[in-house]
Design a protein around this motif. Structure first.
Motif, PDB file in Angstrom:
ATOM      1  N   SER A  93       0.846  -1.193   0.000  1.00 57.04           N
ATOM      2  CA  SER A  93       0.000   0.000   0.000  1.00 57.04           C
ATOM      3  C   SER A  93       0.878   1.238   0.000  1.00 57.04           C
ATOM      4  N   LEU A  94       0.429   2.260  -0.735  1.00 55.91           N
ATOM      5  CA  LEU A  94       1.150   3.523  -0.857  1.00 55.91           C
ATOM      6  C   LEU A  94       0.535   4.535   0.073  1.00 55.91           C
ATOM      7  N   GLY A  95       1.419   5.236   0.775  1.00 57.15           N
ATOM      8  CA  GLY A  95       0.921   6.231   1.691  1.00 57.15           C
ATOM      9  C   GLY A  95       1.089   7.648   1.198  1.00 57.15           C
ATOM     10  N   ASP A  96       2.164   7.900   0.408  1.00 54.63           N
ATOM     11  CA  ASP A  96       2.425   9.278  -0.015  1.00 54.63           C
ATOM     12  C   ASP A  96       3.297   9.243  -1.269  1.00 54.63           C
ATOM     13  N   ILE A  97       3.030  10.147  -2.202  1.00 58.66           N
ATOM     14  CA  ILE A  97       3.853  10.307  -3.419  1.00 58.66           C
ATOM     15  C   ILE A  97       4.135  11.789  -3.555  1.00 58.66           C
ATOM     16  N   GLN A  98       5.381  12.129  -3.620  1.00 61.96           N
ATOM     17  CA  GLN A  98       5.801  13.509  -3.831  1.00 61.96           C
ATOM     18  C   GLN A  98       6.678  13.582  -5.076  1.00 61.96           C
ATOM     19  N   SER A  99       6.572  14.704  -5.825  1.00 60.67           N
ATOM     20  CA  SER A  99       7.377  14.875  -7.060  1.00 60.67           C
ATOM     21  C   SER A  99       7.791  16.321  -7.187  1.00 60.67           C
ATOM     22  N   PHE A 100       8.973  16.522  -7.794  1.00 56.89           N
ATOM     23  CA  PHE A 100       9.536  17.856  -7.989  1.00 56.89           C
ATOM     24  C   PHE A 100      10.208  17.907  -9.352  1.00 56.89           C
ATOM     25  N   TRP A 101       9.987  18.959 -10.150  1.00 56.86           N
ATOM     26  CA  TRP A 101      10.733  19.200 -11.398  1.00 56.86           C
ATOM     27  C   TRP A 101      11.896  20.116 -11.059  1.00 56.86           C
ATOM     28  N   ILE A 102      13.083  19.660 -11.323  1.00 60.89           N
ATOM     29  CA  ILE A 102      14.258  20.462 -11.018  1.00 60.89           C
ATOM     30  C   ILE A 102      15.199  20.420 -12.230  1.00 60.89           C
ATOM     31  N   ASP A 103      16.048  21.459 -12.343  1.00 56.00           N
ATOM     32  CA  ASP A 103      17.071  21.460 -13.401  1.00 56.00           C
ATOM     33  C   ASP A 103      18.123  20.425 -13.073  1.00 56.00           C
TER      34      ASP A 103
ATOM     35  N   LEU B  72      14.722  17.265 -14.527  1.00 57.24           N
ATOM     36  CA  LEU B  72      14.604  15.968 -13.861  1.00 57.24           C
ATOM     37  C   LEU B  72      13.339  15.956 -13.022  1.00 57.24           C
ATOM     38  N   LEU B  73      12.694  14.780 -13.015  1.00 63.82           N
ATOM     39  CA  LEU B  73      11.525  14.603 -12.155  1.00 63.82           C
ATOM     40  C   LEU B  73      11.992  13.824 -10.920  1.00 63.82           C
ATOM     41  N   LEU B  74      12.011  14.483  -9.806  1.00 69.45           N
ATOM     42  CA  LEU B  74      12.440  13.862  -8.555  1.00 69.45           C
ATOM     43  C   LEU B  74      11.185  13.413  -7.804  1.00 69.45           C
ATOM     44  N   MET B  75      11.093  12.089  -7.532  1.00 70.23           N
ATOM     45  CA  MET B  75       9.908  11.553  -6.913  1.00 70.23           C
ATOM     46  C   MET B  75      10.268  10.791  -5.643  1.00 70.23           C
ATOM     47  N   GLY B  76       9.377  10.900  -4.632  1.00 72.85           N
ATOM     48  CA  GLY B  76       9.504  10.129  -3.394  1.00 72.85           C
ATOM     49  C   GLY B  76       8.228   9.384  -3.140  1.00 72.85           C
ATOM     50  N   ILE B  77       8.328   8.069  -2.892  1.00 71.12           N
ATOM     51  CA  ILE B  77       7.145   7.225  -2.698  1.00 71.12           C
ATOM     52  C   ILE B  77       7.247   6.584  -1.309  1.00 71.12           C
ATOM     53  N   LYS B  78       6.210   6.737  -0.486  1.00 73.54           N
ATOM     54  CA  LYS B  78       6.184   6.122   0.843  1.00 73.54           C
ATOM     55  C   LYS B  78       5.087   5.077   0.832  1.00 73.54           C
TER      56      LYS B  78
END
Length: 546
Positions: free
Chosen positions: A444-454, A486-492
């Motif tokens: 089960s996924l609790g959180d998804i975060q994403s950031f567009w960065i150079d 770059l797409l920086l993603m964090g999945i919890k």
């Protein structure tokens, strides 16, 4: 008129039967009529060539009524009627040739010797000699000539025979035979026609004299090997006077020879010798053998000829046979006393079908050429219209292109605004959709975060964001000069499985192999599993703040 002495060198004196086949093969199929005409009769003979034989296809006599002495009507009237009878009685085909006789006493002959010049020069010399030898104005006569000896190295001269008749005599004959004028091939002297027959058909051995006696005159033809001599005697009876004239002629001929000669044979022909008393008169007066013309050797009768009539009357037909042979083309002497203007008319009439055919071919040629030119012209016109249409289409396309180019220039600002919209907006939905499809049911996924960065702005301290994985560089449909992001993603998330192996197999590896937009290269640059703990991460922003 008397026919003087002359010498000839005949190419063929006695025709042999075995030579006829070769002659016929050369000459082809022919037919000719011989008409021996005088004031008492018309004797008619038709000879045709069938395969390799000469056949007598017709032989007949058309009687001409005799006028009483007290009448003033011209005998020509009856002659015309007899000729018209012939013309209507018999079928004269288109290619048939008609040769008509003129009495020997109506023909003047002269024989000259000229230098052995080339053949093309003979005519000019003969024309000059004719004016010298013939005692009449050439305008008042019709004349013809024949070269009697060939040019050879051992001869110092060439013998030429000149034959002439008064134009008035021939014109009267032509008036009498006017129905035949279109078919008339030649006019020939009767004694020359007899000579042609004897040369072609009879066996002549040694010095021979031929006596042809008719109701108005007697013709003498002396044949001596390669020479012959002619004389016409105006005698109507076979009597002592005629015998004396014949004897004088024979003695005169022998006096012309350089050596002694003896006559061996006398050949009798003509209507006078149908009477046995006349034959006896000649037989008793001469010591040489006397024969009567009563058979032909190289001419045969067709099935349409009455053999009894032929045998009874052959004695009369020697001139007519010779005339028909000349029409076939087998006469040794080819003199033609037909006026030149009529010969030219006949030649023109003969060539007229060929001229018409030539004109027809020429007309067809012109028609084909015109048709070809017309077709070519139509083709060129159609091609020109086609190319004009293509050119018009090109001009229209060019105009449309210029219009589109002008419209693009006008809308350049709007197009730039549209193209400036960030194309990376399509990445996140694609990534989210693919990630959610990879997560197993017991995770089960609790959180998804994403950031567009150079790409150049990322500075990691060696720590990752709590509960997040460092992604691989994503390929984005950006413009060539756009900044790389770059797409920086964090999945919890949490897993019900107690072992880490399950997470590695069912979560880590699928994410590492994830592709976006049907590309073959993995989308994420780096994927890691981070246990739950506090992590620090920094990013160097554009203004240098942390």
């Amino acid at each position: 008129m008397k026919l003087n002495y002359f010498k000839v060198t005949p190419k063929i004196i006695n025709f042999k039967t075995h030579k006829l086949s070769r002659i016929f093969k050369q000459s082809g199929t022919k037919s000719a009529w011989g008409l021996d005409i005088n004031e008492c009769f018309i004797r008619v003979v038709k000879i045709i060539q069938v395969s390799n034989e000469l056949l007598i296809d017709n032989i007949s006599i058309i009687e001409i009524p005799q006028l009483k002495t007290e009448t003033n009507i011209s005998q020509s009237t009856h002659i015309k009627e007899a000729v018209q009878t012939f013309f209507t009685r018999y079928c004269i085909h288109k290619d048939d040739k008609v040769v008509v006789s003129v009495p020997g006493q109506s023909v003047l002959s002269r024989f000259i010797s000229i230098p052995p010049v080339e053949k093309k020069q003979v005519k000019g010399i003969v024309s000059y000699e004719a004016r010298q030898q013939i005692p009449f104005d050439l305008k008042d006569i019709v004349w013809d000539y024949q070269q009697l000896t060939e040019k050879t190295t051992n001869l110092n001269s060439i013998e030429i025979g000149l034959f002439a008749s008064k134009r008035a005599t021939l014109e009267q004959l032509l008036v009498n035979i006017s129905p035949l004028e279109s078919k008339l091939y030649a006019i020939q002297a009767a004694p020359l026609a007899i000579y042609n027959l004897v040369c072609f058909d009879q066996q002549i051995i040694g010095l021979t004299v031929i006596i042809n006696s008719e109701t108005d005159n007697t013709d003498l033809i002396i044949i001596d090997g390669q020479h012959f001599w002619l004389r016409s005697i105006p005698a109507s009876q076979v009597d002592a006077d005629l015998v004396k004239e014949i004897q004088r002629s024979m003695e005169y001929y022998k006096s012309l020879l350089k050596e002694a000669a003896h006559f061996q044979t006398i050949l009798l022909m003509g209507s006078k010798f149908k009477e046995l008393d006349n034959v006896k008169c000649i037989t008793d007066a001469f010591a040489c053998e006397v024969k009567i013309f009563k058979a032909l050797h190289n001419l045969k009768l067709s099935g349409d000829v009455d053999s009894a009539f032929f045998n009874e009357n052959i004695l009369h037909f020697a001139p007519a046979f010779g005339l028909a042979l000349q029409g076939i083309g087998l006469g040794r002497i080819k003199i033609n006393l037909l006026p030149q203007e009529l010969i030219r008319i006949a030649e023109i009439a003969k060539k007229k079908p060929y001229a018409l055919a030539s004109l027809g071919c020429l007309a067809l040629s012109f028609m084909f050429q015109y048709s070809g030119l017309y077709t070519g012209t139509i083709h060129l016109q159609n091609s020109e219209a086609h190319y004009q249409k293509v050119l018009q289409n090109i001009k229209e396309l060019e105009g449309n292109y210029k219009h589109a180019e002008a419209l693009a220039q006008t809308s350049k600002a709007e197009l730039g605004l549209i193209s400036s919209i960030d194309s990376s907006r399509f990445i996140w939905p694609e990534v989210l959709d693919k990630l959610l499809s990879l997560i197993p049911n017991n995770v089960s996924l609790g959180d998804i975060q994403s950031f567009w960065i150079d790409e150049d702005a990322v500075v990691l301290s060696g720590q990752t964001l709590p509960g997040e994985a460092q992604p691989k560089k994503a390929t984005t449909p950006t413009k060539p000069d756009a900044t790389k992001k770059l797409l920086l993603m964090g999945i919890k998330g949490e897993s019900l499985e107690p072992g880490m192996r399950f997470i590695e197999e069912h979560v880590l590896k699928p994410i590492q192999n994830l592709t976006l937009f049907d590309q073959k290269v993995a989308a994420f640059k780096n994927v890691e599993i981070v246990p739950v703990r506090l992590a620090r991460w920094r990013t160097k922003m554009a203004r240098g703040t942390a």
